[in-house]
Write a protein that holds these residues in place. Structure first.
Motif, PDB file in Angstrom:
ATOM      1  N   HIS A 140       0.860  -1.186   0.000  1.00 34.75           N
ATOM      2  CA  HIS A 140       0.000   0.000   0.000  1.00 34.75           C
ATOM      3  C   HIS A 140       0.896   1.237   0.000  1.00 34.75           C
ATOM      4  CE1 HIS A 140      -2.421   2.914   2.703  1.00 34.75           C
ATOM      5  NE2 HIS A 140      -2.703   3.159   1.451  1.00 34.75           N
ATOM      6  N   LEU A 141       0.739   2.066  -1.035  1.00 35.94           N
ATOM      7  CA  LEU A 141       1.547   3.287  -1.100  1.00 35.94           C
ATOM      8  C   LEU A 141       0.881   4.390  -0.292  1.00 35.94           C
ATOM      9  CD1 LEU A 141       2.691   3.340  -4.855  1.00 35.94           C
ATOM     10  CD2 LEU A 141       3.946   2.538  -2.834  1.00 35.94           C
ATOM     11  N   THR A 142       1.582   4.841   0.717  1.00 35.98           N
ATOM     12  CA  THR A 142       1.071   5.885   1.605  1.00 35.98           C
ATOM     13  C   THR A 142       2.244   6.674   2.170  1.00 35.98           C
ATOM     14  OG1 THR A 142       0.113   6.265   3.803  1.00 35.98           O
ATOM     15  CG2 THR A 142       0.913   4.043   3.387  1.00 35.98           C
TER      16      THR A 142
ATOM     17  N   VAL B 172       6.867   6.778  -0.609  1.00 38.89           N
ATOM     18  CA  VAL B 172       7.884   7.227  -1.560  1.00 38.89           C
ATOM     19  C   VAL B 172       8.296   8.619  -1.053  1.00 38.89           C
ATOM     20  CG1 VAL B 172       8.377   7.722  -3.982  1.00 38.89           C
ATOM     21  CG2 VAL B 172       6.827   5.854  -3.382  1.00 38.89           C
ATOM     22  N   GLY B 173       9.108   8.588  -0.015  1.00 34.75           N
ATOM     23  CA  GLY B 173       9.387   9.808   0.753  1.00 34.75           C
ATOM     24  C   GLY B 173       8.207  10.068   1.671  1.00 34.75           C
ATOM     25  N   ASN B 174       8.487  10.534   2.884  1.00 37.99           N
ATOM     26  CA  ASN B 174       7.380  10.753   3.834  1.00 37.99           C
ATOM     27  C   ASN B 174       6.833  12.176   3.738  1.00 37.99           C
ATOM     28  OD1 ASN B 174       9.364   8.597   5.485  1.00 37.99           O
ATOM     29  ND2 ASN B 174       7.201   8.087   5.430  1.00 37.99           N
ATOM     30  N   GLN B 175       6.485  12.551   2.504  1.00 39.57           N
ATOM     31  CA  GLN B 175       5.860  13.845   2.243  1.00 39.57           C
ATOM     32  C   GLN B 175       4.675  13.591   1.325  1.00 39.57           C
ATOM     33  OE1 GLN B 175       6.894  16.821   3.474  1.00 39.57           O
ATOM     34  NE2 GLN B 175       8.535  15.777   4.594  1.00 39.57           N
ATOM     35  N   PRO B 176       3.609  14.409   1.434  1.00 39.66           N
ATOM     36  CA  PRO B 176       2.471  14.189   0.537  1.00 39.66           C
ATOM     37  C   PRO B 176       2.814  14.581  -0.898  1.00 39.66           C
ATOM     38  CG  PRO B 176       2.153  16.187   1.826  1.00 39.66           C
ATOM     39  CD  PRO B 176       3.419  15.553   2.318  1.00 39.66           C
TER      40      PRO B 176
END
Ligand code: SAM
Length: 175
Positions: free
Chosen positions: A82-84, A125-129
């Motif tokens: 799950h991409l989050t 994919v990086g912890n930024q929105p």
């Protein structure tokens, strides 16, 4: 390694363009198809036109029960990513996931909380929105690179047209 995408939370008016881009990106980067948790037949139609013209066997399948699709995928031995932006950062987990058959879940609006439990990995994919299209593209590209599959060079069999890469202008030939 097989990859497919599960698109959750598609809103018919609002998300048509971005869901189409999720499917086009998945197809271009070597996924086998996209499960669409929506009754929106327009996406299926437009992607099947792309496949007819440009080849390959990418499918869009509308589904009504995403949980049972996730369970089926797992029962068949596949794993679920799950991409989050809240997940483990991709570079820290990619070596764990690269050899599996992966169903990659991307959301539109907020995803149901059970997704976080049912997924084998919640991956950021990086912890930024940012965007589901960007997250999916980077994930597939890194998986392809690590598994030695150059999807960007891959030819799609069938279809009507091929692009001849050109430094300038557009060259397209019939198959
Ligand atoms: N506001 C929603 C929420 O709180 O869940 C997310 C909306 S976001 C535009 C839509 C989708 O993009 C998410 O469900 C996720 O799949 C993907 N996404 C956005 N940023 C991400 C990131 N940094 N890493 C992985 N996936 C991301």
């Amino acid at each position: 390694m097989r990859t497919a995408v599960l698109r959750l939370g598609h809103r018919v008016q609002r998300d048509q363009r971005i869901t189409t881009h999720v499917a086009l990106t998945a197809r271009a980067l070597g996924a086998e198809g996209m499960l669409l948790d929506s009754d929106d037949a327009g996406i299926e139609r437009s992607i099947s036109e792309v496949t007819q013209r440009w080849g390959g066997s990418f499918y869009v399948r509308r589904i009504t029960n995403w949980k049972s699709e996730v369970k089926k995928w797992k029962e068949a031995g596949g794993k679920v990513v799950h991409l989050t932006m809240y997940g483990m950062n991709l570079p820290d987990v990619i070596n764990e996931i690269v050899t599996d058959n992966l169903l990659i879940i991307v959301g539109a609006e907020k995803v149901p909380p059970e997704v976080y439990e049912l997924a084998d990995w919640n991956v950021a994919v990086g912890n930024q929105p940012h965007s589901e299209v960007a997250a999916l593209a980077i994930t597939l590209d890194r998986l392809n690179t690590l598994s030695g599959r150059d999807a960007l060079k891959g030819q799609f069999t069938g279809g009507e047209l091929n692009i001849v890469p050109s430094r300038r202008g557009k060259e397209v030939k019939s198959k």
